[in-house]
Design an enzyme around this catalytic site. Sequence first.
Site, short mmCIF file in Angstrom:
data_model
loop_
_atom_site.label_atom_id
_atom_site.label_comp_id
_atom_site.label_asym_id
_atom_site.label_seq_id
_atom_site.Cartn_x
_atom_site.Cartn_y
_atom_site.Cartn_z
N HIS A 1 0.80 -1.22 0.01
CA HIS A 1 0.08 -0.15 -0.07
C HIS A 1 1.02 1.19 0.05
O HIS A 1 0.38 2.32 0.15
CB HIS A 1 -0.93 -0.03 1.20
CG HIS A 1 -2.01 -1.06 1.21
ND1 HIS A 1 -3.48 -0.94 0.77
CD2 HIS A 1 -1.91 -2.34 1.48
CE1 HIS A 1 -3.82 -1.86 0.93
NE2 HIS A 1 -3.01 -2.66 1.32
N LYS B 1 -8.48 13.94 4.46
CA LYS B 1 -7.53 12.73 4.55
C LYS B 1 -6.42 12.85 5.67
O LYS B 1 -6.55 14.13 6.16
CB LYS B 1 -7.00 12.67 3.17
CG LYS B 1 -6.05 13.98 2.66
CD LYS B 1 -5.50 13.85 1.43
CE LYS B 1 -6.44 13.87 0.17
NZ LYS B 1 -6.55 12.68 -0.58
N ARG B 2 -5.85 11.80 5.94
CA ARG B 2 -4.65 12.10 7.05
C ARG B 2 -3.92 13.03 6.51
O ARG B 2 -3.66 13.46 5.52
CB ARG B 2 -3.86 10.77 7.22
CG ARG B 2 -4.63 9.51 7.91
CD ARG B 2 -4.98 9.94 9.44
NE ARG B 2 -3.83 10.11 9.89
CZ ARG B 2 -3.35 9.24 11.25
NH1 ARG B 2 -4.27 8.38 11.26
NH2 ARG B 2 -2.56 9.37 11.69
N LYS C 1 0.67 14.44 0.89
CA LYS C 1 -0.68 14.70 0.37
C LYS C 1 -0.87 16.13 0.19
O LYS C 1 -1.95 16.74 -0.54
CB LYS C 1 -1.42 14.20 1.46
CG LYS C 1 -1.59 12.88 1.81
CD LYS C 1 -2.59 12.29 2.72
CE LYS C 1 -2.33 10.82 3.14
NZ LYS C 1 -3.23 9.88 2.17
N THR D 1 -8.56 6.67 -1.96
CA THR D 1 -9.75 5.89 -2.01
C THR D 1 -10.92 7.06 -1.75
O THR D 1 -11.96 7.28 -2.08
CB THR D 1 -10.21 4.82 -0.97
OG1 THR D 1 -9.37 5.12 0.13
CG2 THR D 1 -9.45 3.56 -1.67
N LYS E 1 -14.71 8.26 -3.61
CA LYS E 1 -16.11 8.43 -2.61
C LYS E 1 -16.62 9.83 -3.18
O LYS E 1 -17.70 10.06 -3.40
CB LYS E 1 -15.83 8.54 -1.10
CG LYS E 1 -15.25 7.30 -0.67
CD LYS E 1 -14.65 7.11 0.92
CE LYS E 1 -14.06 5.76 1.02
NZ LYS E 1 -12.85 5.98 1.99
#
Length: 810
Positions: free
Chosen positions: A356, A545-546, A551, A653, A657
């Site tokens: 992952h 998100k985290r 990111k 992911t 959504k």
Amino acid sequence: MTDTYKKDRLTQLILGKLQRNFGRTADQATKEQMFKACAMVLRDIMGSNSLATDKMVQFEQQRQVHYLSMEFLMGRSLEKNAFNLGVLKPLKEAIKFLGFDPGEIFETEPDAGLGNGGLGRLAACYLEAMTTLEIPATGYSICYELGIFKQKIVDGQQVELADNWLDLGDSWLITKTDETEEVKFGGHIVDHWEGNVNHPEHVGYTSVLAVPRDMIIAGYDTDHANTLRLWDAKSPTPVDMSLYSSGEYLKAVEQQAMAEVIAKVLYPDDNHYEGKSLRLRQQYFFVSATVQSIARKHRAQYGTLKNFHEKHVLQINDTHPALVIPELMRILLDEEGYDWDTAWEITKQSVAYTNHTVLAEALERWPQELFETLLPRIWDIVREIARRYQEELEGHFGQGDSRVAHMAIVWDNEVRMANLCVCACRAVNGVSALHSDILRHDVFLEPCRLEPDKFKNVTNGIDHRRWIGEANPALAKLLHDCTGGDDYLLHADKLAELEKFADDKKVLERLGKIKADNKKRFAEFVKAESGIVLNTDAMFDVQVKRLHEYKRQLLNVLHIVYLYQHMKEDPHFEFQPRVCLFGAKAAPGYAVAKRIIRLINSVADTVNNDPACKDRLQVVFLENYRVSLAEKLMPASELSEQISLAGKEASGTGNMKFMMNGALTIGTLDGANVEMHEQVGDDNIFIFGLTARGVSKLREKGYFASDYYMDDPDLKWIMKRLNDGFADGESYNDLVRRLISGDGCPADEYMLLADFESYKVAHQHVDEAYRDPMKWNRMSLINIARSGVFSADRSIRNYADTIWDVPYRA
Ligand code: 26Q
């Protein structure tokens, strides 16, 4: 199901539970008691499905999937289970009839937060999809007493609170004490040779008992039920009475505390490895209990483990459960007495590994010494696996070849879990096309050359029943009307039927209205929770998100500061009014991530209190982002920020959504964004920034963040603003230094400055599109219509066809 459980029947069942368990009638019950009673009623229904499923699987001797994961981020279950069982409507009616508000009862349930983020939520979506597809499957993890921490924001900063979810959350769990397993730690191994066969004996160990607490998983439109088995840790000796009576009270309870600390708390690190001994104990604890329990049942049914691999496949969610490999070997060698080659063949055919992440800091490498002391027998086995593998590699590449060192399992006094998995597993897969390519061509280049067929891709997917059907009922109704019923819930490719309405003004208007209503509902929720009033006329621009530097939440902030600056300077500066929403937990030890949260709150404070921004720009940090908040937010989102540095996000992911709920994506060509872009084409997504290849090339050439800074007056101004600070006077010169000069590491490691300009331009394209509501709604419709491939059902069918070799429901 729907026919058997109508409102009246459910009402009676709930009343019975209230009476027998709490000694209450409906009008005396609290919301919590009402929730528990409803959960018990559904648990009974699922319980009989589960018994029937187990019997059938056993009778038909079907091959079973075992999904091992340190995390299952389940969220709430009451509404979800009712939805899948087809009893949501009568359940709501029954709750209402008993004098309660169904929404309030659903809100009473705590999230089962047994995960950090993507990896844990994926496991939850997959368990649902495997059940709906009627694949015999079991999930395994730890029954953490404390899930992911609850986040509070105090003076702009993250504060962590304990998440005691079990108070109410244990309503779903069934404790099966009779299936307890014993897990052994420490001690040492005494060899007993009989000719040239060794019978190793483990002596002087400490035992911990693993007690299963099972959560039944309901599928949609099926009586098939699967199980999530959460192992709780118990000491075999509650108190040592001999120590107790000699007055050594603390010592007397020490062993118990040592054992039970294993299931105490979920590690809150996401995409980051730390070599903590407790973490290794957690891993072995749940893996050993799992393998023993599967082997015990198998032996009982077949009388041998020789056909183990024909009846079971163990899928490991990242390397965290990689100890299944030596644990299964241990059982086959020491308990069954098989020779090495027989044991190795069975093991190799039984285990498959999903990777992952490609982030170096997330790769698990355990210190040999820790391994050896904590797990002496497992260490022996790993060392032998490593020795044989290295011999094989040396035979192939020659001794001293750097490729041997690179692929070694034990090296420099460390055990490398990813290499162990690559060596021992029947399949290795990445989680998006791009990520799997990076694994094949970079991370696992050499092993992939040796065994190319082993390396596969299975692009991630999400439980669209939860993320559309349950979370967005108005959209679900539209889909029902436009695609000819609810078939799309079982066959997500039917979402494509929606595209027929791409130019239907009425449908586009209805889609716009659904979004507007969802925004209002979300705003009401935020108002009630925090007092903040969101401007529902503005675009909801969302990044949840985290929090992680790769990111690039910081890139989003830089752009907001840019907009703010231009708006202040130039009253005619044109941009779409927007509400920028953030939600993110930072790992408690990740200082930079916590600084970024504080920065977002400083910017929010300044912007939201500046009259010049009124109705134009609002910045909101949503506290405690979690599954149940995502379920409210996704349906209300218009712009989805997926802006990681290309090559870093394995899949993502959340992006899926948002897409399914009709938000448009602004994103880089990273992870599954690449495949989303392929689905919708250039016209229906806002792509910007470097490609993964571009990133590599730029790095090779030498990346100098300061060059971008020097050439761009906007960037200069933004950095100055971060240095000077905002309304609260806090300077963010530390973050600026990280971007411009490096602060001890390479400057701007995630290349924010390189992508800033194109991000800005992409936002201008967003603005243009948003100005034309019909155009925007059309794009939104196309995104929904083409999102079917991101259903977890598709992913699970891929696993079933290409890795597990198991059949599934048509
Ligand atoms: C490892 C060792 C010690 C302590 C913690 C950890 C640890 C814990 C969690 C390492 C990694 C994680 C979580 C990783 C994760 O969530 N990865 C995400 O997985 C998603 C599902 O495939 C992808 O969509 C995301 O791209 C990926 O970041």
